[in-house]
Design a protein around this motif. Structure first.
Motif, PDB file in Angstrom:
ATOM      1  N   THR B  36       0.889  -1.308   0.258  1.00 27.31           N
ATOM      2  CA  THR B  36       0.522   0.124   0.060  1.00 27.31           C
ATOM      3  C   THR B  36       1.112   1.086  -0.025  1.00 27.31           C
ATOM      4  O   THR B  36       0.933   2.223  -0.525  1.00 27.31           O
ATOM      5  CB  THR B  36      -1.536  -0.144   0.839  1.00 27.31           C
ATOM      6  OG1 THR B  36      -0.071  -0.062   2.505  1.00 27.31           O
ATOM      7  CG2 THR B  36      -1.633  -1.253   1.175  1.00 27.31           C
ATOM      8  N   ALA B  93      -4.929   7.147  -0.754  1.00 27.37           N
ATOM      9  CA  ALA B  93      -4.690   7.251   0.928  1.00 27.37           C
ATOM     10  C   ALA B  93      -4.969   8.742   1.401  1.00 27.37           C
ATOM     11  O   ALA B  93      -4.769   8.252   2.398  1.00 27.37           O
ATOM     12  CB  ALA B  93      -4.398   5.939   2.119  1.00 27.37           C
ATOM     13  N   GLN B 101      -5.507   2.949  -0.742  1.00 27.66           N
ATOM     14  CA  GLN B 101      -5.619   1.782  -0.745  1.00 27.66           C
ATOM     15  C   GLN B 101      -6.146   0.679  -1.450  1.00 27.66           C
ATOM     16  O   GLN B 101      -6.418   0.706  -2.377  1.00 27.66           O
ATOM     17  CB  GLN B 101      -7.298   2.371  -0.572  1.00 27.66           C
ATOM     18  CG  GLN B 101      -7.604   3.409   0.309  1.00 27.66           C
ATOM     19  CD  GLN B 101      -9.382   4.166   0.539  1.00 27.66           C
ATOM     20  OE1 GLN B 101      -9.946   4.085   1.126  1.00 27.66           O
ATOM     21  NE2 GLN B 101      -8.828   5.515  -0.329  1.00 27.66           N
ATOM     22  N   THR B 114      -7.457   0.205   3.822  1.00 33.81           N
ATOM     23  CA  THR B 114      -6.222   1.212   3.382  1.00 33.81           C
ATOM     24  C   THR B 114      -5.172   1.342   3.820  1.00 33.81           C
ATOM     25  O   THR B 114      -4.535   2.643   3.485  1.00 33.81           O
ATOM     26  CB  THR B 114      -7.057   2.318   5.009  1.00 33.81           C
ATOM     27  OG1 THR B 114      -6.742   1.513   6.213  1.00 33.81           O
ATOM     28  CG2 THR B 114      -8.618   2.198   5.045  1.00 33.81           C
ATOM     29  N   TYR B 117      -3.788   5.880   5.947  1.00 38.73           N
ATOM     30  CA  TYR B 117      -4.412   6.961   5.875  1.00 38.73           C
ATOM     31  C   TYR B 117      -4.649   8.511   6.492  1.00 38.73           C
ATOM     32  O   TYR B 117      -4.603   8.582   8.042  1.00 38.73           O
ATOM     33  CB  TYR B 117      -5.513   6.247   4.806  1.00 38.73           C
ATOM     34  CG  TYR B 117      -6.642   6.175   5.902  1.00 38.73           C
ATOM     35  CD1 TYR B 117      -7.044   5.003   6.405  1.00 38.73           C
ATOM     36  CD2 TYR B 117      -7.730   7.188   6.138  1.00 38.73           C
ATOM     37  CE1 TYR B 117      -7.689   4.792   7.665  1.00 38.73           C
ATOM     38  CE2 TYR B 117      -8.745   6.752   7.338  1.00 38.73           C
ATOM     39  CZ  TYR B 117      -9.283   5.484   7.766  1.00 38.73           C
ATOM     40  OH  TYR B 117      -9.745   5.005   8.331  1.00 38.73           O
ATOM     41  N   SER B 138      -9.882  -0.604   8.592  1.00 41.58           N
ATOM     42  CA  SER B 138      -9.029   0.524   8.684  1.00 41.58           C
ATOM     43  C   SER B 138      -8.048   0.359   9.508  1.00 41.58           C
ATOM     44  O   SER B 138      -7.730  -0.899  10.969  1.00 41.58           O
ATOM     45  CB  SER B 138     -10.171   1.418   9.470  1.00 41.58           C
ATOM     46  OG  SER B 138      -9.582   2.714   9.771  1.00 41.58           O
TER      47      SER B 138
END
Lengths: 535, 345
Positions: B36, B93, B101, B114, B117, B138
């Motif tokens: 990510t 993100a 994300q 995510t 973020y 999350s």
């Protein structure tokens, strides 16, 4: 509230003394009366404010925040006041910013129930920092690392006056100190201290250095022992009695036994000591016994019986309405002797004079004082008038040689402020036999001064190169019979202690020399220290 | 429809996708990884194939060398690829340059992971984009209601105010080398600070990379005493750093490195600075509450906005966010993944 909150916030995070003074001076310049005076009172703990119990704040928070979320947060933050200040849900539209003055003035006029609702309304509108300051203020625990003395120094700097002037006035003033600020700003005359039994700023001595000796004419001086207690001023006037520390803090509450015996009209400068109740008065006990009675708000009956206090009088500053400070020491001393002789105050005696023939004789007396409770000698010019502060060439002190031991560096901790990149706080230990009969090091003390900047750099390098373990800001360093840095430690005295693993605690330990040359195995043993404890 | 844990499930190496046979931000070397963003606890070296945004791949190459993975697969924001039948795409993100994300879809089930973020101003990367999904995973670094960060520009203003009030002191700002440092610099520039900014050597290559990706950092100079160009244009001396802003990794601001500066004033830009005692313990004189992670309000607002059927919570203070969700009647579970660090610690 915001300005006061910002002040507290900055004070907490500023490590340097000068930095703290500057913050307070700036605050006094920027903030009008009476708010700045209330701030002073809050920091010196002279503020009389209706306190709100932490439990009540907790309840109020519970009405607004889920209990589990609160518990998780409190667990994380660790400080109740700070947790509440951060988690309190501000109210949209609540914008009335309460001032410090209003908090002080309105809270005292309210009932407990009213206070609850009002405090909630205040918290709704404040930001987290201001909320934190408000909570600290009303729960009575600022704990920001600023003492009353530092505040007085800031006031002195702000007004360009000597700190003794502030100390002298202090106990005659009441928050919010408007008359004081008026004077400091040059807008009014110095406020009269109308209070009875005021504090008179003390006269202090210089330590004798080798270079001073040729300039001191022994024949001009009077000599006394330097007693190992705390310097105090006992003042009684028209039935009002007060006991002051040397910085003018009122410590009467901790010594009711002594204060009750002050049935005279006089101001006496002397040494506060503890005597042995089993012996005829006044057999002085070691400093450690006096320590049992210091820094207490109240005292128990047992304390009063086991550690009775008295004052060994050095000087008479004021008597029956007459200020004697302008007289020469010789005359004051004669008046003091007559005072003690005629009034016979129950818990006072006279600090005896010592006759000294020569420097050799003085050195001998210093090296072999008759009692443990003596920490050196005082030289007072017979012609000296009593002036506050440390006037040059009037009074001298010659303290006995400190105790010395060789110990091994065990742990080093990062310092603060300027020294935060250095390992500058050292825990050191001495050898003793463990239960298996092998030698181990046991920590005997901690020191963070006594070395030069150059030496600090060398120790710091040593610590970094010899680290065997880390715990947060603390490093454990190599310390065995074969390897280790030996530090020569100087200290003023030793007492038994249950709180320390070694069973001893040192007074004023500092590093006197670095013994890079000495093998760790040759450092002192705990038994050597134990033999130094006075009985 | 399938169960969500048939698409993604926790495993010792990280979040695993059985049908696609890949991991998201694995903490140990795997055959196929979806990354990510470039922070070290999410992006590790030694995988077979790495799928990431072009910026993240570039960051990894700078940090670990060109050999950080056997094969690279670049995927821009909004593009989609398919791995063994599982659709994978990226959405911004708002965490650091290149942060994304990871959106995975299989048999009608969409899960958004995510990574890290935030929802606040950051001139160095595009803002977070809410994506409708069945399961929203999350982060919860600041997942406690005590963490409500103040206005970011207000914190930058605090720094500028301190520089003005203490012209004799060198301001050492501790900031994470990837993302935070560059964000602080760009925010300082946006607020009108046009002096040269001095940077610790460890920040140089990442700042260069940001510049290459079009992030204007203004004039940067190495924070070395013997640098050719001191603040006065001559050879730099200790006093030349008085009143200057110097950015360094958090560990450096209290270490030997800091001794070269005149009366250094330690500042630290982190969400943890919200807790006074933490600032005090670290010896920070100027705490700057600036974070690249969502605070409590951002977390709860984002979850409300995305409105998933189910919430999974990972790294950070998971319990509190799960509790919040259950109070809202939203199905939630902690993932209890291991190996991810708290910001800057």
């Amino acid at each position: 509230m915001q300005r006061f909150a910002d002040l507290l916030d900055r004070l907490i995070l500023t490590p340097s003394r000068n930095g703290k003074l500057r913050l307070m001076e700036d605050y006094f310049r920027a903030v009008p009366d009476p708010e700045r005076g209330w701030a002073v009172a809050a920091i010196t703990r002279d503020l009389d404010i209706r306190s709100v119990k932490p439990a009540m704040l907790r309840e109020m928070t519970a009405e607004r925040v889920d209990a589990e979320l609160f518990a998780l947060s409190y667990d994380y933050v660790g400080d109740l006041g700070e947790t509440i200040s951060l988690i309190w849900p501000g109210k949209r539209g609540a914008n009335y910013q309460v001032s410090l003055t209003e908090v002080v003035e309105t809270l005292n006029a309210m009932s407990r129930t009213e206070a609850r609702g009002t405090v909630a309304t205040w918290l709704d509108a404040l930001d987290p920092t201001a909320r934190w300051a408000l909570i600290k203020l009303i729960t009575g625990g600022l704990r920001i690392g600023v003492g009353a003395r530092l505040v007085k120094q800031a006031l002195a700097n702000f007004g360009g006056k000597p700190i003794q002037d502030i100390e002298e006035l202090w106990h005659g003033l009441a928050p919010p100190y408007t008359a004081l600020f008026q004077w400091l700003e040059g807008k009014a005359d110095k406020p009269e201290n109308a209070m009875k039994a005021p504090f008179r700023p003390v006269m202090l001595a210089h330590a004798i250095e080798e270079a001073d000796k040729p300039r001191i004419d022994l024949s001009e001086n009077a000599f006394e022992w330097k007693w190992d207690g705390i310097r105090v001023q006992a003042v009684a006037e028209g039935g009002q009695t007060r006991l002051y520390s040397r910085t003018g803090d009122d410590i009467s509450n901790a010594f009711p036994d002594l204060v009750e015996s002050m049935e005279f009209d006089a101001a006496i400068d002397g040494e506060l000591l503890v005597y042995d109740p089993a012996e005829p008065p006044f057999a002085v006990r070691p400093f450690n016994d006096l320590q049992q009675r210091l820094n207490r708000k109240t005292v128990t009956k047992a304390m009063l019986a086991d550690y009775p206090a008295f004052i060994r009088a050095y000087d008479l500053l004021w008597h029956d309405g007459q200020d004697l400070r302008g007289l020469p020491f010789e005359e004051r001393r004669a008046l003091l002797e007559r005072f003690i002789d005629t009034e016979k105050p129950a818990r006072f005696d006279l600090s005896p004079t010592v006759s000294v023939k020569s420097w050799e004789h003085l050195a001998e007396l210093r090296a072999n004082p008759p009692l443990d409770a003596i920490e050196g000698l005082m030289l007072k010019k017979r012609s000296s008038v009593y002036v506050p502060g440390r006037p040059r060439g009037e009074w001298w002190k010659w303290k006995r040689q400190p105790f010395l031991i060789d110990a091994v560096l065990m742990y080093a901790q990062r310092g603060h402020g300027k020294r935060s990149s250095y390992y500058s706080d050292y825990t050191f230990g001495c050898w003793r036999q463990d239960e298996n009969g092998t030698d181990e090091l046991v920590p005997v003390g901690k020191a963070y001064h006594g070395f030069t900047d150059e030496e600090l750099k060398r120790i710091d390098r040593y610590v970094r190169n010899n680290t065997i373990d880390r715990f947060g800001p603390v490093r454990s360093v190599r310390a065995s019979k074969e390897e280790g840095l030996v530090l020569e430690i100087a200290f003023e005295g030793l007492a038994r202690s249950k709180r320390h693993k070694s069973g001893v605690s040192m007074r004023f330990p500092r590093i006197s020399r670095l013994r890079w040359d000495k093998p760790a195995a040759d450092a002192d043993r705990l038994e050597t220290l134990e033999a130094m404890i006075p009985d | 429809m399938i169960r969500p844990d048939q698409l993604l499930c926790p495993s010792p190496a990280g979040l695993y996708c059985p049908p696609g046979d890949f991991y998201i931000d694995p903490v140990r070397p795997v055959d196929r990884a979806v990354i990510t963003h470039g922070h070290a606890d999410h992006a590790r070296a030694g995988h077979g194939t790495v799928l990431a945004t072009p910026e993240t791949l570039a960051i990894m190459a700078v940090r670990y060398g060109e050999e950080f993975t056997a094969r690279r697969q670049s995927l821009g924001y909004g593009e989609t690829t398919t791995i063994n039948g599982v659709e994978v795409s990226f959405a911004p993100a708002g965490h650091v340059l290149g942060s994304a994300q990871a959106i995975t879809t299989w048999k009608g089930m969409t899960i958004v992971c995510t990574g890290d973020y935030k929802r606040r101003e950051d001139p160095t990367c595009p803002p977070f984009e809410p994506i409708p999904c069945h399961v929203f995973i999350s982060e919860a670094t600041f997942g406690l209601p005590v963490f409500v960060h103040p206005d970011t520009r207000g914190e930058i203003a605090k720094l500028l105010g301190s520089v003005q009030h203490n012209p004799d002191r060198a301001h050492l700002v501790g900031a994470y080398a990837l993302g935070k440092a560059q964000r602080i610099i760009t925010l300082l520039r946006l607020m009108g600070y046009d002096q040269p900014i001095y940077i610790h050597g460890a920040l140089q290559r990442l700042c260069d990379l940001y510049e290459e990706h079009g992030v204007d950092l203004g004039e940067l100079r190495p924070a070395t005493i013997d640098a050719k160009d001191g603040p006065d244009g001559k050879k730099g001396g200790k006093q030349d750093f008085a009143g200057q802003v110097i950015i360094a990794p958090p560990s450096a601001i209290q270490d030997k490195w800091a001794r070269r500066f005149p009366d250094p004033l330690p500042a630290f830009a982190s969400g943890w600075m919200r807790v006074r005692q933490r600032a005090r313990q670290r010896g920070v004189e100027l705490p700057l509450i600036i974070s690249d992670h969502a605070d409590w309000t951002e977390l709860t607002d984002t979850i409300t906005e995305v409105n998933p059927e189910e919430l999974w919570v990972t790294h950070g203070r998971e319990e509190a966010l799960v509790r919040w969700a259950s109070l809202k009647g939203l199905k939630a579970r902690p993932l209890s993944l291991v190996g991810y660090e708290d910001e800057n610690e």
